[in-house]
Design a protein around this motif. Structure first.
Motif, PDB file in Angstrom:
ATOM      1  N   ASN A   1       0.803  -1.224   0.000  1.00 33.45           N
ATOM      2  CA  ASN A   1       0.000   0.000   0.000  1.00 33.45           C
ATOM      3  C   ASN A   1       0.838   1.279   0.000  1.00 33.45           C
ATOM      4  OD1 ASN A   1      -2.482  -1.524   0.259  1.00 33.45           O
ATOM      5  ND2 ASN A   1      -1.885  -1.852   2.395  1.00 33.45           N
ATOM      6  N   SER A   2       2.047   1.216  -0.539  1.00 34.87           N
ATOM      7  CA  SER A   2       2.909   2.399  -0.552  1.00 34.87           C
ATOM      8  C   SER A   2       3.152   2.870  -1.979  1.00 34.87           C
ATOM      9  CB  SER A   2       4.233   2.085   0.151  1.00 34.87           C
ATOM     10  OG  SER A   2       4.012   1.809   1.522  1.00 34.87           O
ATOM     11  N   HIS A   3       3.670   4.098  -2.087  1.00 34.72           N
ATOM     12  CA  HIS A   3       3.845   4.716  -3.407  1.00 34.72           C
ATOM     13  C   HIS A   3       5.105   5.565  -3.395  1.00 34.72           C
ATOM     14  CE1 HIS A   3       2.253   7.730  -6.670  1.00 34.72           C
ATOM     15  NE2 HIS A   3       3.151   6.895  -7.147  1.00 34.72           N
ATOM     16  N   VAL A   4       5.935   5.431  -4.444  1.00 35.01           N
ATOM     17  CA  VAL A   4       7.130   6.239  -4.550  1.00 35.01           C
ATOM     18  C   VAL A   4       7.404   6.535  -6.016  1.00 35.01           C
ATOM     19  CG1 VAL A   4       8.709   4.256  -4.671  1.00 35.01           C
ATOM     20  CG2 VAL A   4       9.548   6.456  -3.794  1.00 35.01           C
ATOM     21  N   GLN A   5       7.979   7.717  -6.270  1.00 38.10           N
ATOM     22  CA  GLN A   5       8.416   8.127  -7.605  1.00 38.10           C
ATOM     23  C   GLN A   5       9.930   8.309  -7.578  1.00 38.10           C
ATOM     24  OE1 GLN A   5       5.942  11.692  -7.832  1.00 38.10           O
ATOM     25  NE2 GLN A   5       4.644  10.722  -9.375  1.00 38.10           N
ATOM     26  N   ILE A   6      10.621   7.736  -8.562  1.00 44.28           N
ATOM     27  CA  ILE A   6      12.085   7.740  -8.574  1.00 44.28           C
ATOM     28  C   ILE A   6      12.577   8.174  -9.956  1.00 44.28           C
ATOM     29  CG2 ILE A   6      14.185   6.357  -8.261  1.00 44.28           C
ATOM     30  CD1 ILE A   6      12.517   4.483  -6.476  1.00 44.28           C
ATOM     31  N   ILE A   7      13.592   9.038  -9.975  1.00 37.46           N
ATOM     32  CA  ILE A   7      14.209   9.501 -11.216  1.00 37.46           C
ATOM     33  C   ILE A   7      15.692   9.148 -11.162  1.00 37.46           C
ATOM     34  CG2 ILE A   7      14.641  11.491 -12.713  1.00 37.46           C
ATOM     35  CD1 ILE A   7      12.337  12.900 -11.067  1.00 37.46           C
ATOM     36  N   GLU A   8      16.187   8.448 -12.163  1.00 38.33           N
ATOM     37  CA  GLU A   8      17.591   8.025 -12.191  1.00 38.33           C
ATOM     38  C   GLU A   8      18.295   8.644 -13.395  1.00 38.33           C
ATOM     39  OE1 GLU A   8      20.231   3.937 -12.828  1.00 38.33           O
ATOM     40  OE2 GLU A   8      18.082   3.803 -12.375  1.00 38.33           O
ATOM     41  N   ARG A   9      19.513   9.149 -13.144  1.00 38.03           N
ATOM     42  CA  ARG A   9      20.270   9.765 -14.233  1.00 38.03           C
ATOM     43  C   ARG A   9      21.764   9.491 -14.060  1.00 38.03           C
ATOM     44  NH1 ARG A   9      19.337  15.678 -16.946  1.00 38.03           N
ATOM     45  NH2 ARG A   9      21.002  15.550 -18.492  1.00 38.03           N
ATOM     46  N   HIS A  10      22.429   9.183 -15.175  1.00 39.36           N
ATOM     47  CA  HIS A  10      23.882   9.029 -15.218  1.00 39.36           C
ATOM     48  C   HIS A  10      24.426  10.130 -16.126  1.00 39.36           C
ATOM     49  CE1 HIS A  10      23.686   4.898 -13.481  1.00 39.36           C
ATOM     50  NE2 HIS A  10      22.500   4.935 -14.066  1.00 39.36           N
ATOM     51  N   GLN A  11      25.397  10.908 -15.612  1.00 37.37           N
ATOM     52  CA  GLN A  11      25.876  12.051 -16.376  1.00 37.37           C
ATOM     53  C   GLN A  11      27.388  12.185 -16.287  1.00 37.37           C
ATOM     54  OE1 GLN A  11      23.702  14.097 -18.236  1.00 37.37           O
ATOM     55  NE2 GLN A  11      25.656  14.711 -19.162  1.00 37.37           N
ATOM     56  N   SER A  12      28.051  12.182 -17.439  1.00 38.20           N
ATOM     57  CA  SER A  12      29.484  12.408 -17.498  1.00 38.20           C
ATOM     58  C   SER A  12      29.759  13.889 -17.694  1.00 38.20           C
ATOM     59  CB  SER A  12      30.106  11.594 -18.634  1.00 38.20           C
ATOM     60  OG  SER A  12      31.482  11.886 -18.764  1.00 38.20           O
ATOM     61  N   LEU A  13      30.718  14.420 -16.927  1.00 42.55           N
ATOM     62  CA  LEU A  13      31.092  15.824 -17.022  1.00 42.55           C
ATOM     63  C   LEU A  13      32.436  15.985 -17.716  1.00 42.55           C
ATOM     64  CD1 LEU A  13      30.149  16.830 -13.362  1.00 42.55           C
ATOM     65  CD2 LEU A  13      28.692  16.913 -15.390  1.00 42.55           C
ATOM     66  N   THR A  14      32.861  14.959 -18.430  1.00 40.83           N
ATOM     67  CA  THR A  14      34.187  14.938 -19.026  1.00 40.83           C
ATOM     68  C   THR A  14      34.123  14.341 -20.425  1.00 40.83           C
ATOM     69  OG1 THR A  14      36.403  13.960 -18.809  1.00 40.83           O
ATOM     70  CG2 THR A  14      34.582  12.710 -17.930  1.00 40.83           C
ATOM     71  N   THR A  15      35.161  14.590 -21.178  1.00 37.37           N
ATOM     72  CA  THR A  15      35.284  13.938 -22.491  1.00 37.37           C
ATOM     73  C   THR A  15      36.036  12.614 -22.379  1.00 37.37           C
ATOM     74  OG1 THR A  15      37.295  15.205 -22.954  1.00 37.37           O
ATOM     75  CG2 THR A  15      35.201  16.114 -23.744  1.00 37.37           C
ATOM     76  N   ASN A  16      36.545  12.298 -21.183  1.00 37.56           N
ATOM     77  CA  ASN A  16      37.173  10.994 -20.976  1.00 37.56           C
ATOM     78  C   ASN A  16      36.127   9.890 -21.084  1.00 37.56           C
ATOM     79  OD1 ASN A  16      39.521  12.347 -20.546  1.00 37.56           O
ATOM     80  ND2 ASN A  16      39.603  12.003 -18.336  1.00 37.56           N
ATOM     81  N   LYS A  17      36.561   8.719 -21.483  1.00 42.62           N
ATOM     82  CA  LYS A  17      35.630   7.620 -21.691  1.00 42.62           C
ATOM     83  C   LYS A  17      35.146   7.047 -20.357  1.00 42.62           C
ATOM     84  CE  LYS A  17      37.484   6.404 -26.205  1.00 42.62           C
ATOM     85  NZ  LYS A  17      38.135   5.372 -27.052  1.00 42.62           N
ATOM     86  N   VAL A  18      33.838   6.804 -20.302  1.00 41.42           N
ATOM     87  CA  VAL A  18      33.204   6.254 -19.105  1.00 41.42           C
ATOM     88  C   VAL A  18      32.302   5.104 -19.517  1.00 41.42           C
ATOM     89  CG1 VAL A  18      31.697   6.732 -17.142  1.00 41.42           C
ATOM     90  CG2 VAL A  18      33.245   8.514 -17.969  1.00 41.42           C
ATOM     91  N   LEU A  19      32.416   3.995 -18.814  1.00 44.15           N
ATOM     92  CA  LEU A  19      31.529   2.852 -19.029  1.00 44.15           C
ATOM     93  C   LEU A  19      30.829   2.544 -17.715  1.00 44.15           C
ATOM     94  CD1 LEU A  19      30.345   0.446 -20.549  1.00 44.15           C
ATOM     95  CD2 LEU A  19      32.430  -0.841 -20.000  1.00 44.15           C
ATOM     96  N   THR A  20      29.518   2.661 -17.713  1.00 39.30           N
ATOM     97  CA  THR A  20      28.723   2.383 -16.522  1.00 39.30           C
ATOM     98  C   THR A  20      27.944   1.097 -16.723  1.00 39.30           C
ATOM     99  OG1 THR A  20      28.479   4.747 -16.037  1.00 39.30           O
ATOM    100  CG2 THR A  20      26.918   3.256 -14.986  1.00 39.30           C
TER     101      THR A  20
END
Length: 440
Positions: A194-213
């Motif tokens: 009987n519960s309720h939640v809203q969730i927002i997920e974001r992955h953000q790179s602030l660099t031009t270096n390569k990132v693998l998540t």
């Protein structure tokens, strides 16, 4: 040394750094996971599920296993990525490490905090033993890799009869403190009856270096609970994301996952729903707008295991230049799952001469009293509609953008957070390279 061998060799050092009880169920789970990953290796195009998506280019990079230094971000540097028009809880990570300065956690309406705390604190031991790793696949190599190295992420547990008043934002930032960085975030979400939640997920790179998540999220939706989950993917072209989300639903629950893929070099979304109760409703919505040489692969699986359940799936894609899209949606209906209502639709528009889409909708039905359907369309803009708008004085560029915006708008309309709906609408307008002056 190949990346696979480097990861396997680093596992023991990681366990020692994590201060985990070597006799705990979590350690045993991790050990089994790294052994499975060593056996399977990284997925290749010879695997049917990865037929249209290759990781070869990514795996040539020498990704770091552990970030050695911690970078501190100021709010002004990342405010644009927050949904700050409304009051929200925030769980923020920088290069895989928790950022208390940017976060706003809480234990008032439940536990909205860190997975690392839950893994270590005795008061959460029973919860972790009961939920952690229980629905995440134990035979898929990248999920196993995440399980083996899972240390940090969001831990959200909402108790019975609770409506969380504010949305929860989970944000992962990478700063480029390593030339090639690999991140393994792990989220655990438990929503009781009987519960309720809203969730927002974001992955953000602030660099031009390569990132693998390589991210994994487990979501448990108990009886009559409601979960609205939003994934906003608008990263730069040096970042790649492999997102694995597993959702388990109990009686009369409603779970919705909305995926908005606009950025990133390579994005792979694996979304798995399992019905463990009757009168369950699952909603999967997504819109992809990409160009250049971007690649987005949406893989969905809905397993109907009980009677009188529903699933509704709507994915739309707009592909420009040399971009590539993949949609593989599978609905599995067990013999016992009578009275199932399952609907799946995938629509795509190719506006680039070299853009491609590989679509594979699937239904596997073993029950005989069901209502199941699926559809897939691939095409281009309607020349007659475009001519009509131009005949009314609308320039061709704006007319084209209006038609494309209208094409994806039925997905946007399903967003239940008004400020997020406005944000997504503006991002779509930016991707279409036109000022539509959207007001919602």
């Amino acid at each position: 040394m190949e990346l696979k061998d480097k990861l396997v060799a680093s596992f023991m050092a990681f366990e020692n750094k994590g201060n985990i009880d070597l006799e705990s169920p979590v350690h045993k789970l991790r050990t089994a996971a790294i052994n499975k990953f060593e056996q399977l290796g990284f997925p290749a195009k010879k695997d049917e599920e990865w037929k249209y998506t290759s990781l070869n280019t990514l795996l040539k990079n020498d990704f770091s296993v552990f970030p050695d230094t911690e970078n501190v971000l100021e709010l002004k540097d990342v405010r644009q990525y927050f949904l700050d028009e409304i009051d929200t809880y925030r769980i923020v990570f920088v290069d895989g490490l928790y950022s208390p300065f940017l976060s706003h956690t809480s234990h008032e309406q439940g536990d909205i905090c860190l997975l690392s705390s839950a893994l270590k604190q005795p008061k959460y031991q029973m919860i972790i033993d009961h939920y952690f790793g229980k629905i995440a696949s134990n035979d898929e190599s990248l999920t196993c890799l995440n399980t083996a190295f899972a240390r940090e992420g969001a831990f959200i547990r909402i108790p019975k009869n609770t409506i969380v008043e504010r949305p929860v934002q989970i944000l992962y930032f990478s700063t480029g403190n390593k030339k090639e960085l690999r991140l393994q975030p792990r989220n655990l979400v438990i929503v009781d009856e009987n519960s309720h939640v809203q969730i927002i997920e974001r992955h953000q790179s602030l660099t031009t270096n390569k990132v693998l998540t390589n991210a994994v999220t487990e979501i448990f939706v108990n009886k009559r609970a409601i979960v609205d989950y939003y994934k906003l993917q608008n990263d730069n072209l040096s970042a790649s994301l492999i997102d694995n989300t597993f959702v388990q639903q109990k009686d009369s629950s409603i779970a919705t996952v909305n995926t908005f893929s606009f950025g990133g070099k390579l994005t792979r979304n694996n979304l798995t729903f399992t019905h463990e109760g009757e009168r369950v409703t699952s909603n999967l919505n997504g819109i992809t707008i990409i160009g250049e040489s971007q690649h987005v692969d949406n893989h969905t699986m809905i397993h109907h295991k009980r009677e009188n359940c529903e699933s509704h799936e709507l994915y739309k894609g707009i592909f420009d230049e040399q971009s590539t899209g993949v949609f593989n949606g599978k609905v599995l209906v067990d013999k016992i799952a009578q009275k199932t209502n399952a609907y799946q639709q995938n629509d795509n528009v190719l506006i680039g001469e070299k853009a491609t889409i590989n679509a594979k909708p699937q239904l596997e039905i073993f029950a005989d009293d069901v209502k199941c359907s699926h559809g897939c369309t691939i095409g281009q803009l309607d020349d007659k509609a475009l001519f009509y708008l131009q005949s009314r004085g609308i320039p061709k560029k704006e007319a084209k953008a209006l038609l494309l915006f209208a094409f994806g708008n039925d997905v946007v309309e399903r967003i239940k957070i008004p400020s997020l709906k406005t944000r997504i609408s503006k991002l779509i307008a930016e991707k279409l390279k036109v000022d539509l002056q959207i007001q919602i």
